[in-house]
Design a protein around this motif. Structure first.
Motif, PDB file in Angstrom:
ATOM      1  N   ASP A 105       4.970   0.664   8.296  1.00 44.89           N
ATOM      2  CA  ASP A 105       6.291   0.241   7.800  1.00 44.89           C
ATOM      3  C   ASP A 105       6.415  -1.271   7.663  1.00 44.89           C
ATOM      4  N   ARG A 106       7.546  -1.663   7.049  1.00 46.73           N
ATOM      5  CA  ARG A 106       7.825  -3.104   6.937  1.00 46.73           C
ATOM      6  C   ARG A 106       8.932  -3.529   7.906  1.00 46.73           C
ATOM      7  N   GLY A 107       9.493  -2.559   8.608  1.00 41.26           N
ATOM      8  CA  GLY A 107      10.447  -2.906   9.672  1.00 41.26           C
ATOM      9  C   GLY A 107      11.872  -3.154   9.212  1.00 41.26           C
ATOM     10  N   HIS A 128       9.951   9.361   5.489  1.00 38.44           N
ATOM     11  CA  HIS A 128      10.778   9.253   4.295  1.00 38.44           C
ATOM     12  C   HIS A 128      10.004   8.489   3.214  1.00 38.44           C
ATOM     13  N   TRP A 129       9.398   7.356   3.614  1.00 38.40           N
ATOM     14  CA  TRP A 129       8.594   6.582   2.652  1.00 38.40           C
ATOM     15  C   TRP A 129       7.460   7.444   2.095  1.00 38.40           C
ATOM     16  N   ARG A 130       6.769   8.160   3.015  1.00 38.93           N
ATOM     17  CA  ARG A 130       5.596   8.913   2.569  1.00 38.93           C
ATOM     18  C   ARG A 130       5.975   9.967   1.525  1.00 38.93           C
ATOM     19  N   VAL A 132       8.649   9.972  -0.450  1.00 44.07           N
ATOM     20  CA  VAL A 132       9.123   9.382  -1.709  1.00 44.07           C
ATOM     21  C   VAL A 132       7.950   8.781  -2.488  1.00 44.07           C
ATOM     22  N   ARG A 133       7.026   8.134  -1.775  1.00 42.35           N
ATOM     23  CA  ARG A 133       5.847   7.552  -2.457  1.00 42.35           C
ATOM     24  C   ARG A 133       5.075   8.667  -3.166  1.00 42.35           C
ATOM     25  N   HIS A 134       4.920   9.786  -2.441  1.00 43.59           N
ATOM     26  CA  HIS A 134       4.221  10.939  -2.997  1.00 43.59           C
ATOM     27  C   HIS A 134       4.925  11.421  -4.268  1.00 43.59           C
ATOM     28  N   SER A 322      14.992  -4.042 -10.665  1.00 42.37           N
ATOM     29  CA  SER A 322      15.108  -5.338 -10.002  1.00 42.37           C
ATOM     30  C   SER A 322      13.740  -5.960  -9.735  1.00 42.37           C
ATOM     31  N   LEU A 323      12.733  -5.103  -9.449  1.00 45.37           N
ATOM     32  CA  LEU A 323      11.404  -5.672  -9.193  1.00 45.37           C
ATOM     33  C   LEU A 323      10.647  -5.900 -10.495  1.00 45.37           C
ATOM     34  N   GLY A 324      11.237  -5.415 -11.589  1.00 45.51           N
ATOM     35  CA  GLY A 324      10.467  -5.337 -12.828  1.00 45.51           C
ATOM     36  C   GLY A 324      10.581  -6.510 -13.779  1.00 45.51           C
ATOM     37  N   ILE A 392       4.510  -8.056   4.569  1.00 47.10           N
ATOM     38  CA  ILE A 392       5.168  -7.785   5.851  1.00 47.10           C
ATOM     39  C   ILE A 392       4.768  -6.398   6.349  1.00 47.10           C
ATOM     40  N   ARG A 393       4.506  -6.316   7.629  1.00 45.76           N
ATOM     41  CA  ARG A 393       4.301  -5.013   8.269  1.00 45.76           C
ATOM     42  C   ARG A 393       4.924  -5.067   9.658  1.00 45.76           C
ATOM     43  N   VAL A 394       5.175  -3.870  10.221  1.00 47.49           N
ATOM     44  CA  VAL A 394       5.577  -3.823  11.619  1.00 47.49           C
ATOM     45  C   VAL A 394       4.606  -2.865  12.306  1.00 47.49           C
ATOM     46  N   LEU A 450      -4.593 -10.710  -2.746  1.00 48.33           N
ATOM     47  CA  LEU A 450      -3.565  -9.738  -2.345  1.00 48.33           C
ATOM     48  C   LEU A 450      -2.229  -9.877  -3.088  1.00 48.33           C
ATOM     49  N   PRO A 451      -2.214 -10.217  -4.387  1.00 51.89           N
ATOM     50  CA  PRO A 451      -0.893 -10.395  -5.015  1.00 51.89           C
ATOM     51  C   PRO A 451      -0.077  -9.113  -5.014  1.00 51.89           C
ATOM     52  N   PHE A 452      -0.765  -7.971  -5.026  1.00 54.91           N
ATOM     53  CA  PHE A 452      -0.044  -6.698  -5.022  1.00 54.91           C
ATOM     54  C   PHE A 452      -0.126  -6.016  -3.657  1.00 54.91           C
ATOM     55  N   GLY A 453      -0.600  -6.717  -2.635  1.00 53.74           N
ATOM     56  CA  GLY A 453      -0.795  -6.091  -1.332  1.00 53.74           C
ATOM     57  C   GLY A 453      -2.062  -5.260  -1.359  1.00 53.74           C
ATOM     58  N   ASN A 454      -2.185  -4.341  -0.403  1.00 55.66           N
ATOM     59  CA  ASN A 454      -3.356  -3.464  -0.387  1.00 55.66           C
ATOM     60  C   ASN A 454      -3.065  -2.260   0.506  1.00 55.66           C
ATOM     61  N   GLY A 455      -3.924  -1.229   0.392  1.00 48.02           N
ATOM     62  CA  GLY A 455      -3.753  -0.041   1.228  1.00 48.02           C
ATOM     63  C   GLY A 455      -2.685   0.890   0.674  1.00 48.02           C
ATOM     64  N   PRO A 456      -2.292   1.884   1.470  1.00 48.12           N
ATOM     65  CA  PRO A 456      -1.338   2.882   0.962  1.00 48.12           C
ATOM     66  C   PRO A 456       0.007   2.300   0.522  1.00 48.12           C
ATOM     67  N   ARG A 457       0.355   1.093   0.991  1.00 49.79           N
ATOM     68  CA  ARG A 457       1.642   0.516   0.575  1.00 49.79           C
ATOM     69  C   ARG A 457       1.476  -0.541  -0.516  1.00 49.79           C
ATOM     70  N   ILE A 458       0.338  -0.522  -1.180  1.00 50.02           N
ATOM     71  CA  ILE A 458       0.118  -1.450  -2.300  1.00 50.02           C
ATOM     72  C   ILE A 458       1.221  -1.251  -3.349  1.00 50.02           C
ATOM     73  N   CYS A 459       1.501  -2.288  -4.141  1.00 50.74           N
ATOM     74  CA  CYS A 459       2.551  -2.193  -5.157  1.00 50.74           C
ATOM     75  C   CYS A 459       2.334  -0.939  -6.018  1.00 50.74           C
ATOM     76  N   ILE A 460       3.328  -0.099  -6.056  1.00 51.06           N
ATOM     77  CA  ILE A 460       3.179   1.190  -6.767  1.00 51.06           C
ATOM     78  C   ILE A 460       3.051   0.969  -8.277  1.00 51.06           C
ATOM     79  N   ALA A 461       3.580  -0.189  -8.737  1.00 51.99           N
ATOM     80  CA  ALA A 461       3.623  -0.433 -10.186  1.00 51.99           C
ATOM     81  C   ALA A 461       2.563  -1.434 -10.636  1.00 51.99           C
ATOM     82  N   MET A 462       1.509  -1.618  -9.811  1.00 51.67           N
ATOM     83  CA  MET A 462       0.522  -2.658 -10.112  1.00 51.67           C
ATOM     84  C   MET A 462      -0.050  -2.528 -11.533  1.00 51.67           C
TER      85      MET A 462
END
Ligand code: HEM
Length: 515
Positions: A105-107, A128-130, A132-134, A322-324, A392-394, A450-462
């Motif tokens: 998570d990002r906390g 909840h994140w998992r 929705v991401r799915h 908003s992110l777009g 950010i991560r927690v 890492l502009p889009f992050g990495n791993g399962p929480r990488i930017c979904i819209a990369m």
């Protein structure tokens, strides 16, 4: 007997002394754990509000990291909250990818149940994140991107038309690029013609610009949401500005209603989310009901069903909107700036585009894919100017680093992208714009870029973002040559009042039409 004034004075003195003592104790957190850190200010920590300085929050963090170049992690304080800054690439890889289960998570602590309109994948946590991401990942498959590419092309044609109509040699590209990005996301997210390229003063553009505009109240909201989360929850604080949210929610509500009534279909995020909604719920298997899917040592499984509501569709469409555009607009602007400063690189990118375009009448998804040098230029831009300056991560489950240091559950982690991307040990001569760093055969660490992050929480819209940036740049380079106008104040600095990386100065270009 003590009079009332003396009583109040003694109570105040006791409370202040207690608060100072508590803050002093908190400020010893990293010292007691032997972690290198910069001495914090009482109550304020290390992060003196960027408003008071000429640096962005990310630049201040990068400065701290530079003080301890040999330490794989550094302690910091966000007000009175200890944060752990990680600078070692192998540890970053473990946190983002290999041991993701400890850092899911990002906390943020947003109450999505009571505020479904605030549904935002970026802020979501745990199961909840998992779920929705799915649900949302299928929105960004190659097939879907190909469908959205047509909308992008219409906006690209309009961009060039507007530049031609303006018929100016000296031009600030920022507003044109913003209008292009707003029109693309309006079309891809909501299926509407926002019409900002044709009319930059319209309401849609005005509201879109307000989303990331930091005013004092927005800063307070952000501090509460990131640092004093229980207070944010208690007062039901939303990350979004009320008038902006209301404006866009109305548009999305109307779109949903219209499509249901008329069965009108269009290849955009709203439509795809309506389809996902009609497919029913996502079932998540979790092991520990108390700690949801993180409780791997528990043996009993529980099942959790997640279904997307209309309010959530609205929330996600608003998030995409908003992110777009700010992220994309500034990447395109910085890329044009670097092209204008490095004319040989500009010409090399243009030649590649023209060669690829020889075998096709119009630009296609495939032609764009073949433009590998252009892609390297975009990557180099994202290295020098990453839109998000930190990740950010927690810590969601206690974790031990290779040297035995224990990260406790609840510890906030930051990964300073802005520091890594200009570290000369990773990128020699980091100030130079050198797309060759991203040659296909170069061997960069998986977490060095890492502009889009990495791993399962990488930017979904990369992939969507890369497609749009490449398309816009290809379209512009095919039609115009760019040079820096000497009215541009250099060297560029970053705007400390912006949430994402953007230049403080107006960049003015001399443009020449290519006949
Ligand atoms: C140049 C453009 C962009 C950049 C550099 C960028 C960067 C990022 C970064 C750094 C993250 C956090 C990744 C992490 O923590 O590991 C992120 C997450 C996210 N981005 Fe982007 N982004 C861009 C464009 C977009 C666009 C256009 C959209 C939507 C249409 C978008 C939607 C999201 C969402 C929903 C998340 C949260 C993902 C999750 O937590 O599962 N981004 N982005």
């Amino acid at each position: 007997m003590m009079d009332l004034t003396s009583l109040l004075v003694s109570i105040t003195i006791s409370l202040v002394t207690f608060a100072v003592y508590k803050a002093w104790r908190k400020n010893r957190y990293w010292q007691e754990r032997g972690v290198p850190h910069r001495k914090p200010w009482l109550f304020l920590g290390n992060k003196i509000v960027p408003f008071l300085t000429k640096k962005t929050g990310g630049e201040l963090i990068a400065e701290m990291c530079k003080e301890f170049p040999n330490s794989p992690y550094i302690g910091g304080y966000d007000f009175m909250k200890p944060i752990l800054l990680i600078t070692d690439l192998d540890i970053i890889e473990n946190i983002l990818i290999k041991d993701f289960m400890h850092f899911t998570d990002r906390g943020f602590n947003v109450d999505f149940k009571n505020r479904p309109f605030d549904s935002n994948l970026f802020l979501m946590s745990g199961k909840h994140w998992r779920a929705v991401r799915h649900k949302l990942s299928p929105l960004f498959t190659t097939g879907k991107l190909r469908m959205m590419f047509d909308s992008m092309k219409q906006c690209g044609d309009q961009l060039v038309e507007q530049l031609e109509a303006a018929n100016r040699q000296e031009i600030e590209m920022k507003e044109y690029l913003r209008c292009f990005a707003v029109d693309v996301i309006g079309s891809c997210a909501f299926g509407i013609d926002a019409g900002t390229l044709a009319n930059p003063k319209n309401e849609f553009h005005k509201m879109a610009k307000k989303i990331f505009k930091l005013d004092l109240w927005q800063i307070i909201r952000l501090i509460l949401l990131t640092t004093f989360t229980p207070i944010a929850r208690l007062f039901n604080i939303s990350i979004n500005k009320r008038d902006v949210r209301k404006y866009f929610c109305n548009i999305i509500d109307e779109t949903l209603k219209y499509r249901r009534e008329t069965e009108f279909r269009r290849n955009d995020f709203v439509q795809m989310m309506m389809q996902l909604q009609s497919q029913g719920y996502v079932e998540i298997q979790t092991k520990d009901p108390a700690d949801y899917y993180l409780g791997m040592e528990q043996s009993t499984y529980t099942t959790w069903k997640y279904e997307m509501s209309d309010e959530e569709i609205t929330g996600h469409a608003f998030t995409f909107l908003s992110l777009g555009f700010d992220t994309l607009l500034h990447t395109m602007l910085f890329a044009l700036y670097e092209f204008a400063k490095n004319l040989e690189i500009q010409e090399k990118a243009r030649q590649e585009i023209l060669i690829e375009m020889k075998s096709t009448e119009t630009m296609t998804y495939q032609t764009l894919k073949e433009m590998t040098y252009l892609e390297q230029c975009v990557k180099e831009t994202l290295r020098k100017y990453p839109p998000a300056q930190v990740l950010i991560r927690v810590c969601t489950k206690d974790y031990t680093l290779p040297d035995g240091f224990k990260i406790q559950r609840g510890q906030r982690i930051m990964i300073p992208i802005i520091y890594l991307h200009v570290n000369p040990n990773i990128y020699p001569e980091p100030e130079r714009f050198q797309p060759e760093r991203f040659d296909p055969d170069s061997s960069l660490h998986s977490c060095a870029f890492l502009p889009f992050g990495n791993g399962p929480r990488i930017c979904i819209a990369m992939r969507f973002a890369m497609l749009e940036i490449k398309y816009c740049l290809a379209k512009l380079l095919m039609n115009y040559r760019f040079q820096i106008n000497n009215k541009t104040k250099e060297p560029l600095t970053l705007n400390p009042k912006a949430l994402l990386t953007e230049p403080n100065e107006n960049i003015i270009f001399n443009i020449t039409k290519i006949e």
